[in-house]
Design a protein around this motif. Structure first.
Motif, PDB file in Angstrom:
ATOM      1  N   VAL A 128       0.827  -1.210   0.000  1.00 44.81           N
ATOM      2  CA  VAL A 128       0.000   0.000   0.000  1.00 44.81           C
ATOM      3  C   VAL A 128       0.862   1.261   0.000  1.00 44.81           C
ATOM      4  CG1 VAL A 128      -1.992  -1.082   1.087  1.00 44.81           C
ATOM      5  CG2 VAL A 128      -0.219  -0.103   2.528  1.00 44.81           C
ATOM      6  N   SER A 129       2.008   1.204   0.636  1.00 48.13           N
ATOM      7  CA  SER A 129       2.867   2.382   0.678  1.00 48.13           C
ATOM      8  C   SER A 129       3.366   2.748  -0.722  1.00 48.13           C
ATOM      9  CB  SER A 129       4.047   2.124   1.622  1.00 48.13           C
ATOM     10  OG  SER A 129       4.847   3.275   1.739  1.00 48.13           O
ATOM     11  N   SER A 130       3.750   1.743  -1.511  1.00 49.57           N
ATOM     12  CA  SER A 130       4.211   2.006  -2.885  1.00 49.57           C
ATOM     13  C   SER A 130       3.103   2.648  -3.708  1.00 49.57           C
ATOM     14  CB  SER A 130       4.646   0.698  -3.548  1.00 49.57           C
ATOM     15  OG  SER A 130       5.714   0.109  -2.858  1.00 49.57           O
ATOM     16  N   ALA A 131       1.877   2.145  -3.568  1.00 48.38           N
ATOM     17  CA  ALA A 131       0.754   2.708  -4.317  1.00 48.38           C
ATOM     18  C   ALA A 131       0.460   4.135  -3.872  1.00 48.38           C
ATOM     19  CB  ALA A 131      -0.487   1.833  -4.144  1.00 48.38           C
ATOM     20  N   PHE A 172      -7.829   4.222  -5.327  1.00 43.56           N
ATOM     21  CA  PHE A 172      -6.900   3.389  -4.566  1.00 43.56           C
ATOM     22  C   PHE A 172      -7.669   2.229  -3.947  1.00 43.56           C
ATOM     23  CE2 PHE A 172      -5.367   2.247  -0.361  1.00 43.56           C
ATOM     24  CZ  PHE A 172      -4.009   2.015  -0.546  1.00 43.56           C
ATOM     25  N   ILE A 173      -7.111   1.021  -4.010  1.00 43.09           N
ATOM     26  CA  ILE A 173      -7.715  -0.151  -3.374  1.00 43.09           C
ATOM     27  C   ILE A 173      -6.606  -0.923  -2.673  1.00 43.09           C
ATOM     28  CG2 ILE A 173      -9.088  -2.244  -3.733  1.00 43.09           C
ATOM     29  CD1 ILE A 173     -10.036  -1.055  -6.378  1.00 43.09           C
ATOM     30  N   ASP A 174      -6.788  -1.167  -1.368  1.00 44.71           N
ATOM     31  CA  ASP A 174      -5.717  -1.842  -0.634  1.00 44.71           C
ATOM     32  C   ASP A 174      -5.803  -3.361  -0.796  1.00 44.71           C
ATOM     33  OD1 ASP A 174      -7.611  -2.827   1.160  1.00 44.71           O
ATOM     34  OD2 ASP A 174      -6.886  -1.683   2.884  1.00 44.71           O
ATOM     35  N   ASP A 175      -4.833  -4.078  -0.219  1.00 45.57           N
ATOM     36  CA  ASP A 175      -4.732  -5.522  -0.420  1.00 45.57           C
ATOM     37  C   ASP A 175      -5.895  -6.288   0.213  1.00 45.57           C
ATOM     38  OD1 ASP A 175      -3.715  -4.663   2.046  1.00 45.57           O
ATOM     39  OD2 ASP A 175      -2.423  -6.420   2.264  1.00 45.57           O
ATOM     40  N   PRO A 224      -7.238  -8.792  -9.527  1.00 45.90           N
ATOM     41  CA  PRO A 224      -5.879  -9.248  -9.217  1.00 45.90           C
ATOM     42  C   PRO A 224      -5.634  -9.290  -7.714  1.00 45.90           C
ATOM     43  CG  PRO A 224      -5.843  -6.930  -9.816  1.00 45.90           C
ATOM     44  CD  PRO A 224      -7.263  -7.395 -10.006  1.00 45.90           C
ATOM     45  N   LEU A 225      -4.721 -10.159  -7.297  1.00 45.80           N
ATOM     46  CA  LEU A 225      -4.247 -10.175  -5.927  1.00 45.80           C
ATOM     47  C   LEU A 225      -2.904  -9.460  -5.887  1.00 45.80           C
ATOM     48  CD1 LEU A 225      -5.175 -13.807  -4.844  1.00 45.80           C
ATOM     49  CD2 LEU A 225      -6.268 -11.678  -4.135  1.00 45.80           C
ATOM     50  N   ALA A 226      -2.835  -8.381  -5.110  1.00 47.48           N
ATOM     51  CA  ALA A 226      -1.615  -7.576  -5.054  1.00 47.48           C
ATOM     52  C   ALA A 226      -1.591  -6.843  -3.724  1.00 47.48           C
ATOM     53  CB  ALA A 226      -1.580  -6.580  -6.217  1.00 47.48           C
ATOM     54  N   GLY A 227      -0.469  -6.172  -3.457  1.00 48.82           N
ATOM     55  CA  GLY A 227      -0.359  -5.386  -2.233  1.00 48.82           C
ATOM     56  C   GLY A 227      -1.277  -4.187  -2.229  1.00 48.82           C
ATOM     57  N   ALA A 228      -1.541  -3.635  -3.404  1.00 51.62           N
ATOM     58  CA  ALA A 228      -2.472  -2.516  -3.571  1.00 51.62           C
ATOM     59  C   ALA A 228      -2.655  -2.283  -5.065  1.00 51.62           C
ATOM     60  CB  ALA A 228      -1.962  -1.252  -2.893  1.00 51.62           C
ATOM     61  N   MET A 229      -3.685  -1.517  -5.409  1.00 53.44           N
ATOM     62  CA  MET A 229      -3.966  -1.269  -6.819  1.00 53.44           C
ATOM     63  C   MET A 229      -4.469   0.155  -7.008  1.00 53.44           C
ATOM     64  SD  MET A 229      -6.466  -3.480  -9.317  1.00 53.44           S
ATOM     65  CE  MET A 229      -8.024  -2.697  -8.915  1.00 53.44           C
ATOM     66  N   ARG A 244      -4.301  -3.515  13.185  1.00 59.71           N
ATOM     67  CA  ARG A 244      -3.609  -4.535  13.981  1.00 59.71           C
ATOM     68  C   ARG A 244      -3.798  -4.288  15.477  1.00 59.71           C
ATOM     69  NH1 ARG A 244       0.460  -4.759   9.647  1.00 59.71           N
ATOM     70  NH2 ARG A 244       1.460  -2.885  10.456  1.00 59.71           N
ATOM     71  N   LYS A 245      -3.678  -3.037  15.878  1.00 57.86           N
ATOM     72  CA  LYS A 245      -3.764  -2.687  17.297  1.00 57.86           C
ATOM     73  C   LYS A 245      -5.119  -3.076  17.889  1.00 57.86           C
ATOM     74  CE  LYS A 245      -3.885   1.355  20.369  1.00 57.86           C
ATOM     75  NZ  LYS A 245      -3.718   2.827  20.454  1.00 57.86           N
ATOM     76  N   HIS A 246      -6.188  -2.817  17.153  1.00 59.28           N
ATOM     77  CA  HIS A 246      -7.538  -3.061  17.680  1.00 59.28           C
ATOM     78  C   HIS A 246      -8.108  -4.398  17.217  1.00 59.28           C
ATOM     79  CE1 HIS A 246      -8.164   0.942  19.470  1.00 59.28           C
ATOM     80  NE2 HIS A 246      -7.397   1.383  18.488  1.00 59.28           N
ATOM     81  N   ASP A 247      -7.350  -5.121  16.406  1.00 58.81           N
ATOM     82  CA  ASP A 247      -7.793  -6.417  15.904  1.00 58.81           C
ATOM     83  C   ASP A 247      -9.168  -6.309  15.230  1.00 58.81           C
ATOM     84  OD1 ASP A 247      -7.697  -9.110  15.320  1.00 58.81           O
ATOM     85  OD2 ASP A 247      -8.498  -9.737  17.269  1.00 58.81           O
ATOM     86  N   VAL A 248      -9.255  -5.346  14.304  1.00 57.80           N
ATOM     87  CA  VAL A 248     -10.480  -5.121  13.534  1.00 57.80           C
ATOM     88  C   VAL A 248     -10.108  -5.088  12.056  1.00 57.80           C
ATOM     89  CG1 VAL A 248     -12.340  -3.499  12.999  1.00 57.80           C
ATOM     90  CG2 VAL A 248     -11.608  -3.822  15.365  1.00 57.80           C
ATOM     91  N   LEU A 249     -10.855  -5.826  11.234  1.00 54.86           N
ATOM     92  CA  LEU A 249     -10.613  -5.820   9.791  1.00 54.86           C
ATOM     93  C   LEU A 249     -10.985  -4.461   9.211  1.00 54.86           C
ATOM     94  CD1 LEU A 249      -9.824  -7.606   7.326  1.00 54.86           C
ATOM     95  CD2 LEU A 249     -12.278  -8.102   7.073  1.00 54.86           C
ATOM     96  N   ILE A 250     -10.053  -3.822   8.496  1.00 62.08           N
ATOM     97  CA  ILE A 250     -10.313  -2.533   7.858  1.00 62.08           C
ATOM     98  C   ILE A 250      -9.988  -2.647   6.371  1.00 62.08           C
ATOM     99  CG2 ILE A 250      -9.760  -0.076   7.770  1.00 62.08           C
ATOM    100  CD1 ILE A 250      -9.001  -0.147  10.668  1.00 62.08           C
TER     101      ILE A 250
END
Length: 456
Positions: free
Chosen positions: A230-233, A252-255, A270-275, A360-366
């Protein structure tokens, strides 16, 4: 307290028995919007002309009864939920396109016109109205104006504020007024047009809008770029927006979103780190060089693949991931929390990385996607049970704090409504909020227009 019988008599006289209801069926149908919040109104009326809105506000002011304007209910922040009861006024029957003037590049419409219907009516004239929310087949122009709702083309063509010339409206006093011009330039007093747009029906009810039209480009090219992470995108977005060719869409669409869309929509995703989904428009002779410039900027650290669609079918295939996102999210969490935040484009890498840490900190899917060319991202928290819902709300407060720390703002196009009111002091200092309250008092001294929204 229930609506007084004398007020109901006035409403029946102004709207007619078929357009004024206190039946449970109508009250329930107009109690909620796409935020899934709900509160029963005491009555529902269906406006058909300006004079009825004047009569409605005069009568409700006399009895101190709230008035809540409503388009088609696609809002996600609870902006049309009648939290204090009162009268919901639906504009769905005020849906006439009053005039289209190609020579002077404007159209005059009523607030109940659907965005998609307006675009279809403008197409034979070679024009379009740039705001194009994803909900354009169902959302109304009045709703677009109320929340300054925009969509992907905002990056090049602007939001409703930049594409509306003038308005006719009725203030909370019951007084009618016009503001703005029929010209693209004007410097005559305060800009009340831009003030009303985004005010979520808390200052006045819009009954007519003069919209600025844009000639439709004759050519369009779609590109899809996938990245390692995501950082590269996000860094690619900053590069694209730093060069002279402005794309007409930059999504922008994240992984996490890509995986959801792939599982739901199949092999075209596609499956990628981001698009990034990128569109460039213009005239045939200039389009190739514009595509080359955007492509060059998209190249950089972390790029995995860049594809340019050559046919309409390829374009549709490239957009498949974006179109699969909403249904895919609903399969994960019917209680998703859908927020749209904005930061300066150069801060996008910090925003997307910060959201990843909070997930990650709150263990919630975003899931994060949206109109990256404006720095406007949709942050979708997907809690699956009560424990996750509790953690999600704690996470959301930290998302907003992160956005403000990056010189951002709470909303780009969804508005504040009911859901984000409590966070307004994060975004605006007390003196600014006090001035906003003074403006509210000038337009609506008795506070009957959409109470409980926007201002904390």
């Amino acid at each position: 307290m229930p609506v007084p019988a004398s007020l109901l008599d006035t409403l029946h006289a102004a709207f007619g028995d078929s357009a004024c209801s206190t039946r449970d069926a109508e009250r329930i149908a107009y109690a909620y919007d796409n935020s899934r919040r709900n509160a029963l109104p005491d009555a529902v009326v269906f406006a058909q002309d300006h004079a009825q809105i004047e009569a409605l506000i005069h009568a409700c002011r006399e009895h101190r009864v709230p008035v809540i304007a409503r388009g088609r209910g696609t809002n996600t922040t609870g902006a049309t939920v009648p939290v204090e009861g009162g009268v919901v006024v639906s504009f769905e029957r005020m849906n006439r396109i009053l005039s289209i003037d190609p020579d002077n590049r404007f159209a005059v419409v009523e607030p109940g016109v659907l965005n998609g219907d307006l675009q279809r009516a403008l197409a034979p004239h070679g024009f379009f109205w740039p705001p194009d929310p994803t909900s354009s087949p169902w959302c109304s122009i009045g709703g677009n104006l109320a929340c300054n709702s925009a969509g992907p083309r905002t990056v090049k063509y602007g939001s409703p504020r930049e594409n509306t010339l003038g308005l006719r409206a009725v203030a909370g006093t019951g007084e009618s007024f016009r503001c703005g011009t029929y010209t693209s330039k004007g410097a005559t007093g305060y800009d009340l047009t831009r003030l009303l747009i985004g005010s979520e029906g808390t200052l006045a009810l819009i009954t007519e809008a003069t919209l600025k039209l844009t000639p439709k480009p004759s050519s369009l090219r779609t590109l899809r770029a996938t990245y390692r992470d995501v950082s590269s995108a996000a860094h690619a977005v900053a590069r694209i927006m730093a060069q002279p060719v402005t794309p007409c869409a930059l999504e922008f669409i994240d992984d996490v979103a890509l995986k959801l869309a792939h599982d739901h929509g199949g092999g075209d995703v596609p499956l990628a780190g981001a698009m990034l989904m990128i569109e460039v428009d213009g005239e045939p002779e200039t389009l190739p060089s514009a595509v080359d410039a955007v492509s060059l900027a998209a190249h950089g650290e972390g790029l995995e693949e860049l594809r340019v669609a050559q046919t309409a079918e390829e374009t549709q295939a490239l957009w498949s991931a974006r179109k699969a996102l909403s249904p895919a999210q609903r399969t994960i969490s019917p209680n998703k929390i859908n927020e749209d935040v904005v930061v300066p484009v150069s801060h996008l890498p910090e925003l997307v990385n910060g959201i990843r840490e909070l997930s990650r900190k709150h263990d919630v899917l975003i899931v994060t996607f949206g109109h990256a060319g404006n720095g406007n991202l949709h942050v979708n928290l997907l809690p699956r049970d009560d424990a996750e819902r509790e953690r999600a709300h704690a996470c959301l407060a930290e998302v907003f704090a992160l956005v403000i720390s990056l010189q951002g703002t709470l909303s780009g196009e969804h508005g504040i409504g009911l859901v984000k009111r409590e966070f307004m002091p994060l975004a605006l200092e007390p003196a600014t909020l006090n001035l906003m309250r003074d403006v509210k008092a000038a337009f609506d001294p008795d506070g009957i227009l959409n109470p409980g929204k926007l201002l904390p």
